[in-house]
Design a protein around this motif. Structure first.
Motif, PDB file in Angstrom:
ATOM      1  N   VAL A 232       0.757  -1.312  -0.171  1.00 26.71           N
ATOM      2  CA  VAL A 232      -0.002  -0.111   0.070  1.00 26.71           C
ATOM      3  C   VAL A 232       0.800   1.318   0.165  1.00 26.71           C
ATOM      4  O   VAL A 232       0.227   2.431  -0.080  1.00 26.71           O
ATOM      5  N   GLY A 233       2.228   1.229  -0.010  1.00 24.50           N
ATOM      6  CA  GLY A 233       3.035   2.395  -0.106  1.00 24.50           C
ATOM      7  C   GLY A 233       3.361   3.074   1.341  1.00 24.50           C
ATOM      8  O   GLY A 233       2.978   2.147   2.275  1.00 24.50           O
ATOM      9  N   PRO A 234       3.886   3.909   1.472  1.00 28.20           N
ATOM     10  CA  PRO A 234       4.109   4.449   2.620  1.00 28.20           C
ATOM     11  C   PRO A 234       3.206   4.972   3.617  1.00 28.20           C
ATOM     12  O   PRO A 234       2.047   5.496   3.038  1.00 28.20           O
ATOM     13  N   LEU A 235       3.087   4.794   5.070  1.00 33.27           N
ATOM     14  CA  LEU A 235       2.253   5.153   6.087  1.00 33.27           C
ATOM     15  C   LEU A 235       2.902   5.975   7.192  1.00 33.27           C
ATOM     16  O   LEU A 235       3.846   5.450   7.456  1.00 33.27           O
ATOM     17  N   MET A 236       2.510   7.053   7.406  1.00 30.60           N
ATOM     18  CA  MET A 236       2.923   7.964   8.388  1.00 30.60           C
ATOM     19  C   MET A 236       1.915   7.478   9.737  1.00 30.60           C
ATOM     20  O   MET A 236       0.917   8.027   9.809  1.00 30.60           O
ATOM     21  N   LEU A 237       2.235   6.786  10.754  1.00 22.54           N
ATOM     22  CA  LEU A 237       1.621   6.489  11.716  1.00 22.54           C
ATOM     23  C   LEU A 237       1.931   7.056  13.182  1.00 22.54           C
ATOM     24  O   LEU A 237       3.266   6.980  13.216  1.00 22.54           O
ATOM     25  N   ASP A 238       1.115   7.156  14.128  1.00 26.41           N
ATOM     26  CA  ASP A 238       1.316   7.218  15.532  1.00 26.41           C
ATOM     27  C   ASP A 238       1.973   5.939  16.147  1.00 26.41           C
ATOM     28  O   ASP A 238       0.984   5.062  15.755  1.00 26.41           O
ATOM     29  N   CYS A 239       2.844   5.827  16.732  1.00 23.76           N
ATOM     30  CA  CYS A 239       3.147   4.473  17.480  1.00 23.76           C
ATOM     31  C   CYS A 239       3.403   4.916  19.055  1.00 23.76           C
ATOM     32  O   CYS A 239       4.512   5.364  19.368  1.00 23.76           O
ATOM     33  N   ASP A 240       2.426   4.345  19.724  1.00 27.78           N
ATOM     34  CA  ASP A 240       2.529   4.310  21.216  1.00 27.78           C
ATOM     35  C   ASP A 240       2.790   3.378  21.866  1.00 27.78           C
ATOM     36  O   ASP A 240       2.357   1.998  21.518  1.00 27.78           O
ATOM     37  N   ILE A 241       3.661   3.445  22.976  1.00 25.07           N
ATOM     38  CA  ILE A 241       4.072   2.314  23.701  1.00 25.07           C
ATOM     39  C   ILE A 241       3.482   2.380  25.149  1.00 25.07           C
ATOM     40  O   ILE A 241       3.732   3.193  25.771  1.00 25.07           O
ATOM     41  N   LEU A 242       2.761   1.438  25.427  1.00 24.47           N
ATOM     42  CA  LEU A 242       2.329   1.513  26.844  1.00 24.47           C
ATOM     43  C   LEU A 242       2.749   0.394  27.752  1.00 24.47           C
ATOM     44  O   LEU A 242       2.932  -0.772  27.373  1.00 24.47           O
ATOM     45  N   THR A 243       3.301   0.760  28.782  1.00 19.82           N
ATOM     46  CA  THR A 243       4.051  -0.169  29.720  1.00 19.82           C
ATOM     47  C   THR A 243       3.082  -0.727  30.917  1.00 19.82           C
ATOM     48  O   THR A 243       2.349   0.302  31.377  1.00 19.82           O
TER      49      THR A 243
END
Length: 279
Positions: A232-243
């Motif tokens: 699908v090509g490039p995607l700019m995404l938010d990546c959150d890490i929950l501990t």
């Protein structure tokens, strides 16, 4: 030593877990409502032959890692987990071992995020589980074994993923990963798998050894990522890490801003990825 009781317990619990509850497509004729052996093997990251031998009482001395993987795949309660470890002749990992148990409450949260790319790592960045949208986005991890399942290893041995980074950003990312792993080593100094991982990383990567010897300690945090996807090509995404407090599980969640082309591509990818994985 594994007994017939261990195999019977695995089979009994396998029969009660529906494919839908495990995030798998139900497709095809089924003699029972539960998981097939190959589905349990895939979820646990072990071979179908080994699952068969375990259930038939023909496999001796499964490791604590294998038992923990079965616990996750079978969605066992804390009491059931302790019982399965006991049937394997093992004690559940103690406080000096990095937790790899996904609690029922965390599992319920993952179920509610079934349409969102989500993966769960332990404190050493070893992948414990990933849903289908995550596999569609980042590549199917079901065939990964050993160190391959560790995100630090994959980044430092040249087998990283689809994230696009500048050289400067990559160096900063590597430094953050090592600082985070060193924090984990301080929290779990007696964890043998972590000690082996660090030793193997030092042998495999001069860059890792250099960063490890610097002594930096910290937490790896990410915000925005550009994913270069082959379909699908490039995607700019938010990546959150929950501990998760108390067990240090790392829940990685990818989302797109609503109404954007990235959101449309992510939605399309979820459909394409599910069809690909089910085929």
């Amino acid at each position: 030593m594994v007994t017939g009781e261990f195999g019977a317990a695995v089979r009994r619990w396998r029969d009660r877990v529906s494919p839908a509850a495990a995030g798998l497509p139900a497709g095809g004729h089924r003699r029972a409502a539960g998981l097939r052996r190959e589905e349990l093997a895939m979820l646990a990251g072990i071979s179908v032959d080994y699952v068969t031998r375990l259930e038939q009482g023909r496999a001796a001395n499964p490791s604590a890692q294998v038992v923990e993987a079965l616990v996750r795949a079978l969605r066992l309660s804390p009491d059931e987990r302790a019982h399965l470890f006991g049937l394997a002749g093992l004690a559940p990992p103690g406080a000096d071992t990095i937790p790899a148990y996904i609690t029922p409450s965390v599992q319920r949260m993952l179920d509610r995020l079934a349409g969102t790319p989500v993966a769960v790592y332990d404190a050493s960045w070893t992948l414990l589980t990933a849903n289908q949208p995550y596999a569609a986005l980042m590549g199917d991890p079901s065939g990964w074994r050993g160190h391959e399942r560790n995100g630090v290893w994959r980044n430092f041995t040249g087998s990283g993923g689809r994230v696009r980074q500048t050289a400067e950003a990559r160096r900063a990312f590597e430094a953050a990963l090592v600082a985070d792993l060193r924090w984990t080593a301080g929290r779990y100094p007696a964890d043998r798998r972590l000690l082996r991982l660090v030793a193997d990383l030092r042998d495999a990567s001069g860059r890792f050894a250099e960063l490890w010897d610097s002594g930096a300690v910290g937490h790896h945090e990410v915000a925005r990522k550009t994913i270069d996807h082959p379909r699908v090509g490039p995607l700019m995404l938010d990546c959150d890490i929950l501990t998760v407090t108390g067990c240090d599980l790392r829940i990685m969640v990818y989302t797109a801003e609503p109404g954007t082309e990235d959101a449309e591509r992510l939605a399309l990818l979820s459909v394409l990825g599910t069809q690909t994985l089910a085929g």
